[in-house]
Design a protein around this motif. Structure first.
Motif, mmCIF file in Angstrom:
data_model
loop_
_atom_site.group_PDB
_atom_site.id
_atom_site.type_symbol
_atom_site.label_atom_id
_atom_site.label_comp_id
_atom_site.label_asym_id
_atom_site.label_seq_id
_atom_site.Cartn_x
_atom_site.Cartn_y
_atom_site.Cartn_z
ATOM 1 N N PHE A 9 0.785 -1.357 11.014
ATOM 2 C CA PHE A 9 1.028 0.033 10.673
ATOM 3 C C PHE A 9 2.500 0.166 10.337
ATOM 4 O O PHE A 9 3.354 -0.270 11.106
ATOM 5 C CB PHE A 9 0.686 0.931 11.868
ATOM 6 C CG PHE A 9 1.051 2.369 11.662
ATOM 7 C CD1 PHE A 9 0.181 3.221 11.010
ATOM 8 C CD2 PHE A 9 2.271 2.863 12.089
ATOM 9 C CE1 PHE A 9 0.522 4.535 10.787
ATOM 10 C CE2 PHE A 9 2.621 4.177 11.871
ATOM 11 C CZ PHE A 9 1.748 5.017 11.221
ATOM 12 N N ARG B 114 -5.105 -4.412 7.032
ATOM 13 C CA ARG B 114 -5.880 -5.256 7.942
ATOM 14 C C ARG B 114 -6.100 -6.615 7.294
ATOM 15 O O ARG B 114 -6.351 -6.712 6.102
ATOM 16 C CB ARG B 114 -7.246 -4.640 8.223
ATOM 17 C CG ARG B 114 -7.189 -3.234 8.662
ATOM 18 C CD ARG B 114 -8.551 -2.595 8.533
ATOM 19 N NE ARG B 114 -9.378 -2.864 9.687
ATOM 20 C CZ ARG B 114 -10.692 -2.741 9.688
ATOM 21 N NH1 ARG B 114 -11.335 -2.419 8.607
ATOM 22 N NH2 ARG B 114 -11.381 -2.962 10.785
ATOM 23 N N GLU C 216 -9.026 -9.469 13.869
ATOM 24 C CA GLU C 216 -8.351 -8.540 12.978
ATOM 25 C C GLU C 216 -6.873 -8.391 13.341
ATOM 26 O O GLU C 216 -6.532 -8.101 14.471
ATOM 27 C CB GLU C 216 -9.054 -7.179 13.104
ATOM 28 C CG GLU C 216 -8.417 -6.093 12.303
ATOM 29 C CD GLU C 216 -9.055 -4.746 12.586
ATOM 30 O OE1 GLU C 216 -10.224 -4.714 13.024
ATOM 31 O OE2 GLU C 216 -8.386 -3.734 12.379
ATOM 32 N N MET D 173 2.293 -3.445 15.193
ATOM 33 C CA MET D 173 1.287 -4.444 14.883
ATOM 34 C C MET D 173 0.096 -4.304 15.817
ATOM 35 O O MET D 173 0.256 -4.013 16.987
ATOM 36 C CB MET D 173 1.893 -5.830 15.046
ATOM 37 C CG MET D 173 0.967 -6.927 14.648
ATOM 38 S SD MET D 173 1.265 -8.356 15.640
ATOM 39 C CE MET D 173 0.171 -9.522 14.925
ATOM 40 N N ARG D 174 -1.082 -4.512 15.243
ATOM 41 C CA ARG D 174 -2.287 -4.591 16.072
ATOM 42 C C ARG D 174 -2.724 -6.033 16.071
ATOM 43 O O ARG D 174 -3.091 -6.580 15.032
ATOM 44 C CB ARG D 174 -3.395 -3.723 15.480
ATOM 45 C CG ARG D 174 -4.652 -3.751 16.308
ATOM 46 C CD ARG D 174 -5.868 -3.960 15.468
ATOM 47 N NE ARG D 174 -7.063 -3.486 16.136
ATOM 48 C CZ ARG D 174 -7.857 -4.256 16.879
ATOM 49 N NH1 ARG D 174 -7.592 -5.512 17.033
ATOM 50 N NH2 ARG D 174 -8.929 -3.751 17.461
ATOM 51 N N ASP E 137 -15.606 -7.043 4.612
ATOM 52 C CA ASP E 137 -15.823 -5.622 4.904
ATOM 53 C C ASP E 137 -14.772 -4.738 4.265
ATOM 54 O O ASP E 137 -15.051 -3.641 3.800
ATOM 55 C CB ASP E 137 -15.798 -5.385 6.427
ATOM 56 C CG ASP E 137 -17.010 -5.973 7.098
ATOM 57 O OD1 ASP E 137 -18.003 -6.183 6.387
ATOM 58 O OD2 ASP E 137 -16.966 -6.226 8.304
ATOM 59 N N ASP E 138 -13.525 -5.198 4.328
ATOM 60 C CA ASP E 138 -12.413 -4.395 3.826
ATOM 61 C C ASP E 138 -11.551 -5.353 3.007
ATOM 62 O O ASP E 138 -10.434 -5.674 3.389
ATOM 63 C CB ASP E 138 -11.640 -3.837 5.040
ATOM 64 C CG ASP E 138 -10.702 -2.726 4.644
ATOM 65 O OD1 ASP E 138 -10.675 -2.397 3.449
ATOM 66 O OD2 ASP E 138 -10.000 -2.187 5.519
ATOM 67 N N LEU F 19 0.843 -1.208 0.000
ATOM 68 C CA LEU F 19 0.000 0.000 0.000
ATOM 69 C C LEU F 19 0.870 1.246 0.000
ATOM 70 O O LEU F 19 0.581 2.232 -0.678
ATOM 71 C CB LEU F 19 -0.896 0.034 1.249
ATOM 72 C CG LEU F 19 -2.102 -0.883 1.294
ATOM 73 C CD1 LEU F 19 -2.828 -0.712 2.605
ATOM 74 C CD2 LEU F 19 -3.048 -0.578 0.148
ATOM 75 N N ALA G 92 1.146 3.636 6.179
ATOM 76 C CA ALA G 92 0.072 2.794 5.663
ATOM 77 C C ALA G 92 -0.364 1.847 6.760
ATOM 78 O O ALA G 92 0.412 1.517 7.658
ATOM 79 C CB ALA G 92 0.548 2.002 4.450
ATOM 80 N N TYR G 93 -1.612 1.434 6.675
ATOM 81 C CA TYR G 93 -2.138 0.475 7.637
ATOM 82 C C TYR G 93 -2.928 -0.581 6.889
ATOM 83 O O TYR G 93 -3.768 -0.254 6.057
ATOM 84 C CB TYR G 93 -3.037 1.184 8.662
ATOM 85 C CG TYR G 93 -3.544 0.243 9.718
ATOM 86 C CD1 TYR G 93 -2.740 -0.105 10.791
ATOM 87 C CD2 TYR G 93 -4.798 -0.333 9.633
ATOM 88 C CE1 TYR G 93 -3.173 -0.994 11.743
ATOM 89 C CE2 TYR G 93 -5.248 -1.231 10.584
ATOM 90 C CZ TYR G 93 -4.428 -1.542 11.636
ATOM 91 O OH TYR G 93 -4.857 -2.432 12.578
#
Lengths: 190, 372
Positions: free
Chosen positions: B318, B307, B314, B332-333, B232-233, B84, B304-305
């Motif tokens: 980032f 998912r 999820e 990281m999430r 969704d994404d 991205l 950029a992030y």
């Protein structure tokens, strides 16, 4: 989607004239905006309660050491709009203080604890135990760019007695046993 | 009852019921939990700091260690974020292979979950079966990537290798076998009255609050909310696959451990469907859009992030670049970052001490992704 992104920015700019910088030319579902730090709780509240951005995706921080700034980024997501909004703000690196937002999303508490520990950002009104990941840490917050990991390791850790010269263990064994180190292994010896 | 006093109980960091190195400090009154606090800090390896000292590609040796049972979504999330940021295109064939790898990882991780979830209810046979069957998926991974657990296979621009010869037949055979085995699993676990009694009405998440509490993935779908990053994404070819009806996303009402178990039971079958479709319809062509010399490969300044939907929920990455050949910041999430701390601390209250590890397993707790 482009229309929706423009609408979101327009609506936010009407309510928050303080928005200083916007960006929505991403080829995917993302909108960026920058606002001063004391408006952060207000804009996040507005996004969540009025615009349906209910899901807090992420809170992160980037250390721009050369510019003397921390950039704190809140990413929120709406399950209806299906757009990510990046709310960004700059903090002064020498005095990184901003408002706590864990009354909006309680999981923000965890993110703030981490940023407090790793970057030294103080969130006013954050109620949480002092330590999160690090234990008995008395040095500079370690995720800051000017934290010298090597100097810290040298100060904190020490070599095992007899290994101060960091000598290759194969060398020691070879001397002790009188055996030659094979040629292919020499390549990897220090 | 007035004589019952509140006792502090330390569950973990070394405890068979804990899914990794973390601790839950419980306040108990008799057998009932009246307070819980998650304590982490036993596993911090400073991965994000390490990545700042490596170039964009060298991060991949670290990435798979973020969550051991399911490393591929993390690689995918990082690769997506880098793509991205750079605007790099991925060839169509690489997208198919990525989806194949991700769904295989999903099955492997769910099979491991079968073991953890039933083991924490005292049903050990289930885990022996499912972990044994997981080996067949690991064999496929070994064929495809060269590694059984850590693959480092998905990278920016595509994947590392093409499908090996005979892979399709082998994978189809494993899928046929697994599909048959899933019926056995139902008999052993889902029709088992012990499991049903333990799982129903335990660890309930409030449906109305779920999204704002940060619940994601199977626990959110177990609250009756149809939410999946894949639809969704959408990333890779998932949007297309969903429109064609290759897979479905089905929420279950209840919000308890039972509903979350049903979600996983349903999804493992969907993954098999996706793998079959991908193997049948994979286009020919390049599998890799070659990146320049990684030591000189610079990314434009910006962030950029990305998912990705993993089995725990999820996963996001980032990345921020300052225009050099190394990341300025990666973050990281993980789903467990929210699930195992604020969510767990709240839903444990009022539950029985014996159910703690049962609930933790149903949330898919993975401590390595909390501390990184």
């Amino acid at each position: 989607m482009e229309e929706k992104k423009a609408q979101i920015l327009e609506k936010l700019q009407k309510v928050f004239p303080e928005i200083s910088e916007t960006k929505n030319d991403f080829p995917y579902n993302r909108v960026d905006l920058r606002i001063e730090k004391n408006k952060i709780p207000a804009i996040l509240f507005y996004l969540k309660d009025e615009m349906g951005y209910k899901h807090l995706v992420h809170i992160t921080c980037v250390d721009w050491l050369e510019e003397g700034k921390f950039e704190v980024i809140f990413i929120v997501w709406s399950p209806v709009d299906k757009i990510k909004v990046f709310v960004k703000t700059f903090l002064d690196r020498n005095n990184p203080v901003m408002d706590n937002v864990d009354m909006i999303w309680r999981q923000a508490n965890t993110y703030e604890r981490e940023l407090r520990e790793m970057f030294g950002i103080q969130f006013e009104g954050l109620v949480a135990p002092k330590e999160f990941i690090l234990e008995d840490w008395d040095d500079m917050p370690p995720m800051r760019r000017d934290f010298d990991t090597e100097a810290y390791a040298r100060k904190r850790f020490f070599a095992r007695p007899g290994r101060e010269d960091a000598r290759d263990v194969r060398q020691t064994i070879a001397e002790r046993t009188g055996e030659e180190i094979p040629d292919f292994a020499k390549k990897y010896s220090r | 009852m007035a004589r019952e006093k509140v006792t502090t109980l330390y569950l973990g960091p070394q405890h068979p019921g804990i899914t990794g190195n973390m601790m839950v400090r419980l306040k108990v009154k008799g057998d009932t939990i009246v307070g819980a606090r998650t304590e982490v800090g036993y596993l911090h390896r400073g991965f994000e700091k390490l990545q700042e000292r490596r170039n964009w590609l060298q991060a991949f040796t670290i990435l798979c260690r973020f969550c051991v049972p399911e490393p591929d979504p993390v690689e995918e999330a990082y690769a997506l974020a880098v793509e991205l940021l750079e605007g790099r295109e991925v060839p169509e064939r690489a997208k198919y292979i990525r989806v194949l790898v991700l769904e295989m990882a999903r099955i492997a991780s769910y099979l491991l979950w079968y073991g953890g979830q039933s083991g924490s209810a005292g049903l050990y046979t289930m885990g022996q079966w499912s972990v044994g069957d997981r080996n067949y998926i690991l064999d496929l991974f070994e064929d495809l990537t060269g590694g059984r657990v850590y693959h480092m296979f998905i990278w920016p621009g595509g994947v590392r290798r093409d499908l090996p010869k005979g892979f399709k037949d082998k994978a189809m055979k494993v899928m046929d076998y697994l599909e048959k085995r899933l019926d056995d699993y139902d008999t052993l676990l889902f029709e088992n009255s012990i499991f049903q009694k333990r799982a129903k009405g335990v660890g309930i998440i409030d449906k109305n609050k779920a999204i704002e509490w940060g619940v994601v993935g199977p626990p959110l779908r177990g609250c009756g909310i149809k939410s999946d990053i894949r639809i969704d994404d959408p990333y890779e070819i998932y949007g297309e696959l969903y429109e064609k009806g290759v897979f479905e996303v089905h929420p279950y009402e209840g919000g308890d451990v039972w509903a979350r178990a049903l979600v996983r039971r349903f999804e493992i079958r969907q993954s098999i469907k996706i793998i079959r479709y991908v193997l049948d319809n994979i286009p020919s062509g390049d599998f890799y859009n070659k990146i320049p010399n990684p030591h000189k490969w610079t990314l434009p300044k910006g962030d950029a992030y990305s998912r990705v939907e993993a089995t725990r929920g999820e996963i996001g990455f980032f990345v921020a670049s300052d225009g050099s050949n190394k990341p300025r910041r990666t973050h990281m999430r993980g789903a467990a970052y929210v699930h195992a701390i604020t969510l767990l601390e709240n839903i444990l209250i009022g539950e029985n001490v014996a159910d703690v590890s049962f609930i933790m397993n149903s949330l898919g707790t993975c401590p390595p992704e909390i501390e990184r």
